[in-house]
Design a protein around this motif. Structure first.
Motif, mmCIF file in Angstrom:
data_model
loop_
_atom_site.group_PDB
_atom_site.id
_atom_site.type_symbol
_atom_site.label_atom_id
_atom_site.label_comp_id
_atom_site.label_asym_id
_atom_site.label_seq_id
_atom_site.Cartn_x
_atom_site.Cartn_y
_atom_site.Cartn_z
ATOM 1 N N GLN A 54 -16.174 -12.797 -23.662
ATOM 2 C CA GLN A 54 -16.440 -12.130 -24.934
ATOM 3 C C GLN A 54 -15.564 -10.887 -25.136
ATOM 4 O OE1 GLN A 54 -20.686 -12.215 -26.301
ATOM 5 N NE2 GLN A 54 -21.050 -12.620 -24.130
ATOM 6 N N ASP A 91 -25.877 -8.025 -26.879
ATOM 7 C CA ASP A 91 -24.475 -7.770 -26.529
ATOM 8 C C ASP A 91 -23.962 -6.531 -27.249
ATOM 9 O OD1 ASP A 91 -24.309 -9.998 -24.890
ATOM 10 O OD2 ASP A 91 -23.380 -11.266 -26.413
ATOM 11 N N ILE A 115 -21.045 -7.868 -20.473
ATOM 12 C CA ILE A 115 -21.415 -8.948 -21.392
ATOM 13 C C ILE A 115 -20.639 -10.244 -21.139
ATOM 14 C CG2 ILE A 115 -22.065 -7.313 -23.194
ATOM 15 C CD1 ILE A 115 -19.458 -7.993 -24.628
ATOM 16 N N ALA A 152 -25.280 -3.366 -25.708
ATOM 17 C CA ALA A 152 -24.618 -3.065 -24.430
ATOM 18 C C ALA A 152 -23.244 -2.457 -24.664
ATOM 19 C CB ALA A 152 -24.512 -4.342 -23.594
ATOM 20 N N PRO A 204 -19.239 -10.354 -29.695
ATOM 21 C CA PRO A 204 -20.601 -10.555 -29.198
ATOM 22 C C PRO A 204 -21.264 -11.788 -29.804
ATOM 23 C CG PRO A 204 -20.577 -8.843 -30.866
ATOM 24 C CD PRO A 204 -19.141 -9.188 -30.589
#
Length: 457
Positions: free
Chosen positions: A15, A50, A11, A53, A45
């Motif tokens: 982040q 995100d 991601i 994931a 996220p």
């Protein structure tokens, strides 16, 4: 490759936080004495993809994951353990849409409660749930704990306003639960199940909330000072018995008022031992009549001083003091907060048992409460570093939990079970019902990664 490296690859490194000093600020909520560890990573996220994931990777590596709002929780539900991944929703903070006709709003979990209120007010709407932490707490955190607040005596708690939600569950699946319509009875109420689940069933990434029309009338405030907690408790029971449903009925004892006075110099603690604050938001003559009934209940139960406030600024200052009580006491040292709820008729008896626990265990307990719905918040003040006092306070804490159950109450009215109330929750629910909880968790969290070890052992 470590889980932090895998997350950064999936991601984006911007982040994922791994600096230990920064992660320390994300590792726990405000629950005093609830244990926590050092996360493997903190993820911030930007969208649902995100989050999905992150969950998929954590499921693959069998790494536990815990969601975090603003960290204002008081049960340890958002606390990390060594090696866990913390998902902070601070960047998912948008009000996505407001529908004045449907009287609803769609928001991301990082939206601050008071920010949402201000936004929907632009469209003539009002979001009632108002925890004392509303200036800082987020909708996602409120959903996780089914937060209440000052208005819930009349208007209900967070669950009453969640129409639907989007969540990441299982091993990374994104699901939509509930509805966006005013009515709907298709299937089980899985959206309601997620509310109050404290992050043990999945991560909520979007919430559709019911709104009410904006209140525009003048609220009538009644102030009552009492010489004892039990007198104030009897007044609360009398208001309930009268049939009046106030829009707020709050209790603050002298110790808490003094802490606010010392911090903000508001001069509130001179009139008595316990303060009751009540409000009626009924329009016109109906509101006048409700306020008169509440005032009569206060006087009949021995208020040392009771009056209807005619000064709107003064009334707002009194309710501001109620919200400031917890942070004012925090300034004095370590503070453990209880959160039991009993039937309204049992409020005076529960307050008496709290006083008895304080005497029995030689521990100082301050009291604030959403008294109108029986939700009491005894506050344990312990000198820093005094381990003997800490032990006594913990013993008193558990006794108060048991006393609430003995009076037909519950171990938590709004803060959640988290880490601090698991013994009491197991006793309240019973073995069969705890088994049902485990079965539900196993179905929605087959990898066992969502906040394991919280709520039930």
């Amino acid at each position: 490759m470590s889980i932090a490296q895998s997350l950064a690859a999936a991601i984006g490194a911007d982040q994922v936080v791994t600096d230990p000093e920064i992660m320390e600020g994300y590792a726990h909520d405000e629950a005093e004495w609830a244990p926590y560890g050092t996360p493997a990573a903190v993820v911030r996220p930007r969208d649902t993809a995100d989050v999905a994931a992150v969950v998929a990777l954590c499921a693959e590596h069998r790494v536990p994951v815990v969601g975090r709002g603003a960290g204002t929780g008081l049960s340890g539900a958002a606390n990390a353990v060594d090696g866990w991944v913390v998902v902070s929703f601070e960047r998912m903070d948008r009000v996505l849409s407001v529908d004045p006709v449907q009287q609803s709003a769609v928001v991301q979990p990082g939206v601050v409660n008071d920010d949402l209120r201000r936004r929907v007010a632009e469209d003539g709407l009002w979001y009632p749930p108002d925890p004392a932490s509303a200036p800082w707490s987020t909708i996602g955190g409120n959903v996780a704990t089914n937060a209440g607040g000052l208005c819930c005596v009349k208007y209900g708690v967070t669950r009453d306003y969640v129409l639907g939600l989007e969540a990441v569950v299982g091993t990374g699946q994104v699901v939509r639960l509930g509805r966006s319509t005013a009515k709907g009875v298709t299937g089980y109420d899985l959206a309601g199940l997620m509310v109050g689940s404290e992050g043990t069933l999945g991560l909520v990434t979007e919430v559709t909330l019911r709104m009410r029309p904006l209140r525009t009338g003048v609220e009538h405030t009644v102030v009552g000072y009492f010489d004892s907690l039990t007198d104030a408790g009897r007044a609360v029971a009398a208001v309930a018995a009268s049939g009046v449903v106030p829009s707020a009925l709050e209790l603050i004892d002298r110790f808490c008022l003094q802490a606010v006075d010392e911090w903000k110099n508001m001069g509130l603690s001179a009139e008595g031992e316990v303060l009751l604050l009540a409000r009626s938001d009924q329009p016109g003559a109906a509101g006048e009549q409700e306020a008169d009934t509440i005032l009569g209940c206060f006087e009949a139960q021995g208020a040392a001083y009771a009056v209807r406030s005619t000064d709107a600024e003064e009334a707002e200052a009194l309710f501001a003091a109620r919200r400031l009580a917890y942070p004012a006491l925090e300034r004095l040292g370590p503070l453990l907060t209880e959160d039991v709820c009993v039937p309204k008729a049992q409020v005076p008896h529960m307050l008496a048992r709290i006083e008895e626990a304080a005497r029995r265990f030689d521990t100082h307990i301050g009291n604030i409460a959403h008294a109108g719905d029986g939700n009491l918040h005894p506050l344990f003040i312990v000198p820093a570093g005094d381990e003997a006092a800490k032990k006594r306070a913990k013993e008193a804490f558990e006794v108060i939990v048991d006393e609430a159950l003995a009076l037909g109450g519950t171990v938590t009215g709004e803060h959640g079970v988290g880490l601090l109330k698991m013994r009491g929750a197991a006793r309240e629910l019973g073995e069969d019902v705890v088994g049902m909880h485990r079965a539900v968790k196993g179905a929605l969290d087959p990898a066992g990664i969502f906040n394991p070890g919280k709520v039930f052992a």
